[in-house]
Scaffold this active site. Sequence first.
Site, PDB file in Angstrom:
ATOM      1  N   ASP A   5      -0.299   0.085  -5.297  1.00 24.90           N
ATOM      2  CA  ASP A   5      -1.393   0.841  -4.674  1.00 24.90           C
ATOM      3  C   ASP A   5      -2.573   0.835  -5.638  1.00 24.90           C
ATOM      4  OD1 ASP A   5      -1.397   2.962  -2.083  1.00 24.90           O
ATOM      5  OD2 ASP A   5      -3.053   3.210  -3.499  1.00 24.90           O
TER       6      ASP A   5
ATOM      7  N   CYS B 157      -1.712   3.615  10.991  1.00 25.80           N
ATOM      8  CA  CYS B 157      -1.530   4.796  11.843  1.00 25.80           C
ATOM      9  C   CYS B 157      -2.811   4.970  12.651  1.00 25.80           C
ATOM     10  CB  CYS B 157      -1.150   6.033  11.042  1.00 25.80           C
ATOM     11  SG  CYS B 157      -2.221   6.385   9.658  1.00 25.80           S
TER      12      CYS B 157
ATOM     13  N   GLY C  61       4.419   6.939  -1.525  1.00 29.59           N
ATOM     14  CA  GLY C  61       5.744   6.332  -1.393  1.00 29.59           C
ATOM     15  C   GLY C  61       6.601   6.776  -0.223  1.00 29.59           C
ATOM     16  N   GLY C  62       5.999   7.364   0.803  1.00 26.54           N
ATOM     17  CA  GLY C  62       6.789   7.793   1.962  1.00 26.54           C
ATOM     18  C   GLY C  62       7.657   6.655   2.489  1.00 26.54           C
ATOM     19  N   LYS C  63       7.016   5.510   2.755  1.00 22.78           N
ATOM     20  CA  LYS C  63       7.789   4.390   3.321  1.00 22.78           C
ATOM     21  C   LYS C  63       8.588   3.685   2.241  1.00 22.78           C
ATOM     22  CE  LYS C  63       4.674   4.001   7.173  1.00 22.78           C
ATOM     23  NZ  LYS C  63       3.634   4.909   6.603  1.00 22.78           N
TER      24      LYS C  63
ATOM     25  N   ASP D 182      -5.637  -8.471  -7.678  1.00 22.59           N
ATOM     26  CA  ASP D 182      -5.187  -8.240  -9.059  1.00 22.59           C
ATOM     27  C   ASP D 182      -4.283  -9.369  -9.548  1.00 22.59           C
ATOM     28  OD1 ASP D 182      -3.712  -7.103 -11.350  1.00 22.59           O
ATOM     29  OD2 ASP D 182      -4.592  -5.187 -10.728  1.00 22.59           O
TER      30      ASP D 182
ATOM     31  N   ASP E 195       1.171  -1.335   4.718  1.00 16.31           N
ATOM     32  CA  ASP E 195       0.873  -0.107   5.461  1.00 16.31           C
ATOM     33  C   ASP E 195      -0.598   0.170   5.159  1.00 16.31           C
ATOM     34  OD1 ASP E 195       1.197   2.205   6.921  1.00 16.31           O
ATOM     35  OD2 ASP E 195       1.977   3.369   5.239  1.00 16.31           O
TER      36      ASP E 195
ATOM     37  N   CYS F 288       0.880  -1.181   0.000  1.00 17.33           N
ATOM     38  CA  CYS F 288       0.000   0.000   0.000  1.00 17.33           C
ATOM     39  C   CYS F 288       0.911   1.222   0.000  1.00 17.33           C
ATOM     40  CB  CYS F 288      -0.887   0.008   1.244  1.00 17.33           C
ATOM     41  SG  CYS F 288      -1.870  -1.482   1.434  1.00 17.33           S
TER      42      CYS F 288
END
Length: 492
Positions: free
Chosen positions: A322, A422, A302-304, A353, A369, A298
């Site tokens: 994603d 989170c 793309g932060g992580k 998918d 995430d 997820c």
Amino acid sequence: MPENHPRRRAFEMQKPRRTERAEPGRRRTERQIAADKRRREERAREGVVKKAGPKTPEHRMAPRAPGRVRVTTLIVDELARALKVILKFDGPADVLMKLFFKSNPQLGMRDRGIIAEGIYDALRRYGTLRAAMRPVHPDRAPKLAALAVLARQHGIEAISPAAIGSEEGPLKNVLAFDASKAPAHVRAELPQWMFDLIEAQYPDSQDLYRAMTEGAPLDLRVNLLKATREEVLAELEKNGVEALPTPLSPDGVRLPTKPGLTRWPIYKDGLVDVQDEGSQLIARLLTPRRREMVCDFCAGAGGKTLALGALMRSTGSLYAFDVNEKRLAGLAPRMRRAGLTNVHPIAIRSEQDQRVRRLNGKFDRVLVDAPCTGTGTLRRNPDLKWRLSPEELERINAIQKSVLASAAKLVKKGGRLVYATCSLLKRENQDVVEAFLAVNPGWRLVPVKEVFEQQGIHFGSGQLERFEGYMQLLPHVNNTDGFFAAVLERDE
Ligand SMILES: C[S@@+](CC[C@H](N)C(=O)[O-])C[C@H]1O[C@@H](n2cnc3c(N)ncnc32)[C@H](O)[C@@H]1O
């Protein structure tokens, strides 16, 4: 957002007609003209001497010393205009705020800062604000709310008497509201259903509620491909920006104020990215190694993914999935900026998918995430608590279980998966993992403490133990967002 989307028009509809040409090529609106006039009059009345404002970006949004704020009529009127739309809660507040400020180019940096803080305060403490406001005509409510918020933050004496006008009596009534007699969920600034869930889980809930109504620091992650933390700290110090190493994440830097970072070379050149320390720790929990096959299921923007890519030293293969193609499109420029060449972004239709299934059993590490309520991020996204519902929690919960089941199939024998959210809610966290383990006996929970300590990351005494193998970061304990994570290993 499409051009004619109702949210895009939220503030434009209230924009005044253009009337007068002030200088060639630049039209000024009635509102701008009136605002300038009011500002001039107020300055004259209040004896404000124009001084050169602070020049460095880090000072622009820095907290003002108590007693130094002057709340003008313009600030009150503009905050009221923003609250009238944002407190309807029919769209994300950050998007609406952006539109509001875009529709208001004439507002100065200082006024913007005060209005933005006012909006955040209204959202963070909307429970007591609503309880304190007696029924009032809908036309007057936004201004009274704006005055109440500004008076709560800066004191009634900071507000220009001209701005208060005939609302002095109602404002004093709002400020006299005794919150200690309000119901517990109102004092906690939460809707009843969310309060009940959190209250049942956290013995230290009072400290948690207090922390959730405060602001969050700005955390940066140093891109280890391009710089060391020491180099970034030295560069920040050279520019007069207060910064400290984050207590737990080895690549993190914490800034108590919020400088206009995106204009700085260290950001533009990809030496740092904005990322909460909690997110950095989640990437560390996956411990991706060089040349491994890793999947960020997820990935969003793309932060992580970027944190994982840097830990892999840009080697191996890092798949970023994603369902939200638009969000994932944000990853490509960030990858370039960060100097990563091992990332493959793939927009998928769903967790089922065909492109996902073809990769079953191929990955050393998978990060989930998961989409969640975001209840751990209320310091940054305080509108969420008023926009969420138990029905939405149910809907998200079903997606979380389905995404975890599909993502787990990607992991090879001996490989690892990190399930993270989170959220503060057990329903989205421990319950999802326990339901998964109950029907997947080939998997086991690896205590997070073990994984952290192998990397020299040591939490304070009892901080991890209380969550029995899981990680649950909390704003009042760790000064991070409320992140949850579980490390799962596939034995067979
Ligand atoms: C918590 S966000 C991810 C944030 C991101 N990892 C980061 O660090 O910035 C959750 C993401 O899950 C995505 N998502 C929702 N349903 C999904 C699904 N069925 N399969 C894959 N991704 C999904 C959402 O589009 C969203 O971007």
